[in-house]
Write a protein that holds these residues in place. Sequence first.
Motif, short mmCIF file in Angstrom:
data_model
loop_
_atom_site.label_atom_id
_atom_site.label_comp_id
_atom_site.label_asym_id
_atom_site.label_seq_id
_atom_site.Cartn_x
_atom_site.Cartn_y
_atom_site.Cartn_z
N PHE A 1 0.84 -1.19 0.00
CA PHE A 1 0.00 0.00 0.00
C PHE A 1 0.88 1.25 0.00
N SER A 2 0.70 2.08 -1.01
CA SER A 2 1.45 3.33 -1.13
C SER A 2 0.53 4.51 -0.90
N LEU A 3 0.99 5.44 -0.06
CA LEU A 3 0.20 6.65 0.17
C LEU A 3 0.02 7.44 -1.12
N ALA A 4 0.93 7.25 -2.07
CA ALA A 4 0.88 8.01 -3.32
C ALA A 4 0.05 7.34 -4.40
N THR A 5 0.30 6.05 -4.63
CA THR A 5 -0.31 5.38 -5.78
C THR A 5 -1.52 4.52 -5.42
N SER A 6 -1.71 4.22 -4.15
CA SER A 6 -2.85 3.38 -3.75
C SER A 6 -4.02 4.19 -3.25
N THR A 7 -3.88 5.51 -3.19
CA THR A 7 -4.90 6.36 -2.60
C THR A 7 -5.50 7.37 -3.56
N GLY A 8 -4.84 7.61 -4.67
CA GLY A 8 -5.28 8.68 -5.56
C GLY A 8 -4.73 10.04 -5.17
N LEU A 9 -3.94 10.09 -4.09
CA LEU A 9 -3.37 11.36 -3.66
C LEU A 9 -2.27 11.84 -4.59
N GLY A 10 -1.61 10.89 -5.24
CA GLY A 10 -0.45 11.24 -6.02
C GLY A 10 0.72 11.57 -5.10
N TYR A 11 1.88 11.81 -5.70
CA TYR A 11 3.06 12.05 -4.87
C TYR A 11 3.02 13.40 -4.17
N GLY A 12 2.36 14.39 -4.78
CA GLY A 12 2.22 15.68 -4.11
C GLY A 12 1.35 15.58 -2.88
N GLY A 13 0.21 14.91 -3.02
CA GLY A 13 -0.69 14.73 -1.88
C GLY A 13 -0.08 13.86 -0.80
N ALA A 14 0.61 12.78 -1.21
CA ALA A 14 1.25 11.89 -0.24
C ALA A 14 2.36 12.62 0.51
N TRP A 15 3.05 13.52 -0.19
CA TRP A 15 4.09 14.32 0.46
C TRP A 15 3.48 15.19 1.55
N MET A 16 2.36 15.85 1.27
CA MET A 16 1.72 16.71 2.27
C MET A 16 1.22 15.90 3.46
N VAL A 17 0.59 14.76 3.18
CA VAL A 17 0.10 13.91 4.26
C VAL A 17 1.26 13.43 5.13
N SER A 18 2.36 13.06 4.48
CA SER A 18 3.54 12.58 5.22
C SER A 18 4.07 13.65 6.15
N LEU A 19 4.17 14.88 5.66
CA LEU A 19 4.67 15.96 6.51
C LEU A 19 3.76 16.19 7.71
N ILE A 20 2.46 16.07 7.50
CA ILE A 20 1.52 16.22 8.62
C ILE A 20 1.75 15.11 9.65
N ILE A 21 1.93 13.88 9.17
CA ILE A 21 2.17 12.76 10.08
C ILE A 21 3.45 12.99 10.89
N PHE A 22 4.50 13.41 10.22
CA PHE A 22 5.78 13.64 10.92
C PHE A 22 5.63 14.76 11.96
N ALA A 23 4.89 15.81 11.60
CA ALA A 23 4.69 16.93 12.53
C ALA A 23 3.90 16.47 13.75
N VAL A 24 2.88 15.64 13.52
CA VAL A 24 2.06 15.13 14.63
C VAL A 24 2.91 14.27 15.57
N ILE A 25 3.73 13.39 14.99
CA ILE A 25 4.60 12.54 15.81
C ILE A 25 5.57 13.38 16.61
N ALA A 26 6.17 14.39 15.96
CA ALA A 26 7.09 15.28 16.68
C ALA A 26 6.38 16.00 17.82
N LEU A 27 5.16 16.46 17.56
CA LEU A 27 4.39 17.16 18.60
C LEU A 27 4.07 16.23 19.76
N ILE A 28 3.74 14.98 19.46
CA ILE A 28 3.45 14.01 20.52
C ILE A 28 4.68 13.82 21.41
N THR A 29 5.86 13.74 20.80
CA THR A 29 7.07 13.57 21.61
C THR A 29 7.32 14.79 22.50
N VAL A 30 6.99 15.97 22.00
CA VAL A 30 7.14 17.17 22.82
C VAL A 30 6.19 17.13 24.01
#
Length: 415
Positions: free
Chosen positions: A191-220
């Motif tokens: 399962f790819s966030l880019a090709t299995s979802t219809g988000l494309g690589y641009g959309g998957a990139w944005m979703v990924s950054l949100i996930i990383f930011a959320v994880i970083a915030l949780i650690t804080v």
Amino acid sequence: MSSYVQPVSEQQSVVKQTLGLKRPQLNLVTVGLIASILLAIYLLFTQHFVQPILLIIGILLGYTLFHARFGFTSAFRRLASVGNGQAVRAHMLMLAVAVTFFAPILATGFTFFGGEATGNISPVGVSLIIGAFMFGIGMQLGGGCASGTLYAVGGGRSVMFITLLFFIIGSTIGAAHFNFWMEDMPAFEPFSLATSTGLGYGGAWMVSLIIFAVIALITVLIEKKKNPPKLAEVPSERGWKRIFRGSWPLFAAAIVLAVLNAITLLVRETPWGVTYAFTLWGSKAAQFLGFDVESWGFWQGDTAALNASIFADTTSVLNFGVILGAFLASAAGGLFKFSKITKGNALASVIGGLMMGYGARLAFGCNIGAYFSGIASFSAHGYIWGIMALGGTFLALYLRPLFGLSVPKQNDSFC
């Protein structure tokens, strides 16, 4: 000035020593440079021309890992034991930079030498869940993850040679059992966030950054609640000399590692990985001993690698480079030395190495191939790998003291 500093082997606890580096071990630096040059020349004249390029990339990876003590094992352990998320936030920065480079590369398929770039995208199933959990336990006992084992070996930490040997053995056993885990155990399609979802690589990139930011915030938030001890420092030079003799800040190393992984993708058409080479080395040894390795499911369709030189394997060359890079970094800092082996850490290395090797084969990779390169490739399996390896880490916190290995405590000054 003395302070608590990070060790090279993650089986050790922080130790009190001077923050200044010793004089460079010039004889060892010379040996490392000569070995690197000779190997590069050999690869240039006997193998595909990308091999010496990959050797240089591997050396830079090893140099970076050592200078920053950029660990995956210790990052998970500190978060699980005392709630320190500094290193995990460095992971998130590394992944954010990586997906930023990977997205256009994978979207276009562009590589430097005409092939098509493909990411590390693997199924999510029982083998991934069990394998990543095993790896999480194994890396906490073995004293390092896949990349950590290589750079600790390069730094001369004696017990890590045991970890590496049994890592190879575990990987080989996993290859022999590969059919059972792949064919008899249930799994979903990759399962790819880019090709299995219809988000494309641009959309998957944005979703990924949100996930990383959320994880970083949780650690804080975890840190605010637990008030954990801070990371111990790394022996270091001052000013521009830090480039060559360390230490490097975690955030700087995170960026460099992400860039080097993207360059690896552009050079060899696939991202950075480590453990395929371990399986290859062990399988060649098993074949020499008379085992019918070509009948193992792992090698179906890839028997050419078994009959070729290990220097023709891109992952092997990267691994050799990581060891050489760490050796050069440790010698430049005056830090190369063979460390003491005890019954406890030797036994932990045997068990940890076996679990990491076997787990990596089940989980389609290690902290590099599955976690780092998998997430950078927008594969869901990379996230599952990280969750399960963290779960294995929680269990390993109770196992480490049985082997005389330390676990960070809330009242420690540093971790």
